[in-house]
Scaffold this active site. Structure first.
Site, short mmCIF file in Angstrom:
data_model
loop_
_atom_site.label_atom_id
_atom_site.label_comp_id
_atom_site.label_asym_id
_atom_site.label_seq_id
_atom_site.Cartn_x
_atom_site.Cartn_y
_atom_site.Cartn_z
N THR A 1 0.82 -1.21 0.00
CA THR A 1 0.00 0.00 0.00
C THR A 1 0.86 1.27 0.00
O THR A 1 1.99 1.26 0.53
CB THR A 1 -0.90 0.00 1.26
OG1 THR A 1 -1.42 1.31 1.48
CG2 THR A 1 -0.13 -0.37 2.51
N TYR B 1 -1.24 -0.05 10.39
CA TYR B 1 -1.59 -0.73 9.13
C TYR B 1 -0.42 -0.65 8.16
O TYR B 1 0.05 -1.67 7.64
CB TYR B 1 -2.86 -0.10 8.52
CG TYR B 1 -3.10 -0.53 7.09
CD1 TYR B 1 -3.44 -1.84 6.78
CD2 TYR B 1 -2.97 0.39 6.03
CE1 TYR B 1 -3.66 -2.24 5.47
CE2 TYR B 1 -3.20 -0.01 4.72
CZ TYR B 1 -3.53 -1.32 4.44
OH TYR B 1 -3.73 -1.71 3.13
N1 LIG Z 1 -8.80 -1.25 -0.93
C1 LIG Z 1 -7.75 -0.46 -1.09
O1 LIG Z 1 -7.89 0.71 -1.49
C2 LIG Z 1 -6.36 -0.98 -0.81
C3 LIG Z 1 -5.28 -0.08 -0.93
C4 LIG Z 1 -3.99 -0.55 -0.68
C5 LIG Z 1 -3.78 -1.88 -0.35
N2 LIG Z 1 -4.83 -2.73 -0.23
C6 LIG Z 1 -4.56 -4.13 0.13
O2 LIG Z 1 -5.24 -4.99 -0.78
C7 LIG Z 1 -5.59 -6.20 -0.13
C8 LIG Z 1 -7.05 -6.51 -0.39
O3 LIG Z 1 -7.84 -5.46 0.11
P1 LIG Z 1 -9.40 -5.33 -0.18
O4 LIG Z 1 -9.72 -3.90 -0.37
O5 LIG Z 1 -9.79 -6.31 -1.24
O6 LIG Z 1 -10.00 -5.76 1.24
P2 LIG Z 1 -11.09 -6.86 1.60
O7 LIG Z 1 -11.33 -6.76 3.06
O8 LIG Z 1 -12.26 -6.76 0.69
O9 LIG Z 1 -10.30 -8.22 1.28
C9 LIG Z 1 -9.51 -8.90 2.22
C10 LIG Z 1 -9.93 -10.37 2.19
O10 LIG Z 1 -9.07 -11.12 3.05
C11 LIG Z 1 -9.89 -11.96 3.88
N3 LIG Z 1 -9.11 -12.19 5.12
C12 LIG Z 1 -8.70 -11.25 6.01
N4 LIG Z 1 -8.01 -11.84 7.01
C13 LIG Z 1 -7.96 -13.17 6.72
C14 LIG Z 1 -7.39 -14.30 7.36
N5 LIG Z 1 -6.75 -14.20 8.53
N6 LIG Z 1 -7.54 -15.51 6.78
C15 LIG Z 1 -8.21 -15.65 5.63
N7 LIG Z 1 -8.77 -14.64 4.97
C16 LIG Z 1 -8.65 -13.40 5.51
C17 LIG Z 1 -11.18 -11.21 4.06
O11 LIG Z 1 -12.28 -12.05 4.41
C18 LIG Z 1 -11.36 -10.58 2.70
O12 LIG Z 1 -12.05 -11.44 1.81
C19 LIG Z 1 -5.23 -6.03 1.34
O13 LIG Z 1 -4.01 -6.69 1.58
C20 LIG Z 1 -5.08 -4.53 1.49
O14 LIG Z 1 -4.17 -4.20 2.51
C21 LIG Z 1 -6.12 -2.31 -0.44
#
Ligand SMILES: NC(=O)c1ccc[n+]([C@@H]2O[C@H](COP(=O)([O-])OP(=O)(O)OC[C@H]3O[C@@H](n4cnc5c(N)ncnc54)[C@H](O)[C@@H]3O)[C@@H](O)[C@H]2O)c1
Length: 346
Positions: A130, A154
């Site tokens: 991120t 985070y």
């Molecule tokens: N959304 C954004 O703008 C953004 C920006 C930068 C980075 N990210 C990164 O992208 C990735 C995905 O983010 P997202 O927006 O799709 O979030 P999200 O919450 O929709 O997806 C995360 C998924 O991981 C699963 N999960 C979490 N902990 C878990 C565990 N211990 N075991 C199994 N499954 C688990 C959740 O159920 C979910 O389906 C993350 O790593 C996040 O840090 C997202």
């Protein structure tokens, strides 16, 4: 892309599900999804299964990455060429209140996954990092060699995970990685639409109590919130509100496929920003959402939030030059419309 076996953690989540969709549409990979459905949804898995069709190439395993013995059991039973690791906790304010949740779920569970990747001979890993690893950058656009000084747990949990992956790859030349540092991800599945009017997403963002601006604006346009807030209009930007680099989730998904191809064809481990390289202010985003929705929803000005830099925009030259990633949806109206059309469905 050649047929390979890919483990996707967090594939029931927002970004992971869009990447699985692209893998189904553009590769022959066999895909195993591990997700504990903490923020992910079974509905996305159903949508992906229907995209996969009869000859299903996806297997969904409901499991928690913290359950080390169950996760190791999966590695014993199946052999993976690559891991795409999305699963994480992602809410910045929550990470300040409950840092251990973030260090456990993000850093500790990633470390265990990297250990298993090593022990079971996984060749490639793509890690969701991120822009939060940069903290408050001194120069924008920010490039990959800028100082990393996260200002919340985070961001730090992700930076520590990057380090675990990097050090492990330095000690094992059969294990390679790409770290993708995402900027502000938004929008929903384009589902083949060639114009803004045709947008009809099959999947999108459903995060409970989202803190993402474009999702909040879509919710407000549809009356799911009474009003929305602009946090600060006294920043040193043209209209006084913060500027961010919004990237369409399908373009971000393409970057994962390009990164995988890059590693599979012998590319070196590396870290890349993924953004469009230019930004929009909060006020501009709100005005575009008003335009595409046709709703003049209520917006209030609130004080600045701690730790929000005025401008956060990527320097994206490295990913474009090194792995040939080409964005297709660099259009704020299209991003807002896809988020809005998805929001109508949930
Ligand atoms: N959304 C954004 O703008 C953004 C920006 C930068 C980075 N990210 C990164 O992208 C990735 C995905 O983010 P997202 O927006 O799709 O979030 P999200 O919450 O929709 O997806 C995360 C998924 O991981 C699963 N999960 C979490 N902990 C878990 C565990 N211990 N075991 C199994 N499954 C688990 C959740 O159920 C979910 O389906 C993350 O790593 C996040 O840090 C997202």
């Amino acid at each position: 892309m050649k047929k390979s076996s890919i483990l996707v953690t967090g594939g029931a989540g927002y970004i992971g599900s869009h990447v699985v969709k692209q893998l189904l549409e553009k590769s022959e990979a066999e895909i195993t999804i591990i997700d504990n459905l903490s923020t992910g949804t079974a509905g996305r898995i159903e949508a992906l299964k229907s995209i996969a069709g009869e000859a299903s190439r996806i297997e969904f395993i409901e499991a928690d990455l913290a359950d080390f013995s169950m996760i190791e059991g999966i590695f014993k039973a199946k052999s993976f060429d690559s891991i795409l690791h999305f699963a994480a906790s992602i809410v910045v304010p929550e990470s300040v209140e409950n840092p251990l949740k973030y260090y456990m779920n993000n850093t500790v569970n990633t470390t265990n996954l990297v250990r298993l990747a090593n022990e079971y001979g996984v060749k490639n890993m793509i890690f969701s990092s991120t822009a939060a690893v940069y903290g408050e950058p001194k120069e924008v656009p920010v490039n990959e060699s800028a100082q990393t000084e996260p200002i919340n747990p985070y961001g730090m949990s992700k930076l520590m995970s990057e380090r675990v992956i990097k050090d492990t790859a330095s000690a094992n030349d059969k294990f390679k990685f790409v770290v993708l540092r995402y900027f502000n991800v938004a929008g929903a599945d384009m589902n083949g639409a060639t114009s803004i009017e045709e947008i009809d997403p099959r999947i999108g963002q459903s995060f409970p109590n989202a803190t993402h601006l474009i999702k909040i604006a879509a919710e407000t346009a549809l009356g799911k919130r009474e009003r929305m807030y602009i946090f600060g209009e006294d920043y040193e930007t043209e209209d006084g509100s913060c500027i961010r680099d919004y990237i369409h989730v399908d373009d971000l998904a393409d970057a994962h496929l390009a990164a995988l191809e890059y590693l599979e064809s012998g590319g070196n481990s590396d870290i890349f920003n993924v953004g469009y390289g230019h930004g929009y202010s909060v006020k501009e985003v709100i005005s575009v959402m008003k335009e595409v929705s046709g709703v003049d929803f209520e917006v209030e000005i609130a004080p600045r939030r701690a730790g929000d830099p005025a401008v956060l925009v990527s320097d994206n030259r490295k990913i474009k030059e090194s792995i040939g990633w080409k964005p297709r949806y660099d259009d704020l109206a299209l991003i807002c419309k896809s988020a809005l059309e998805w929001e109508r469905k949930i």
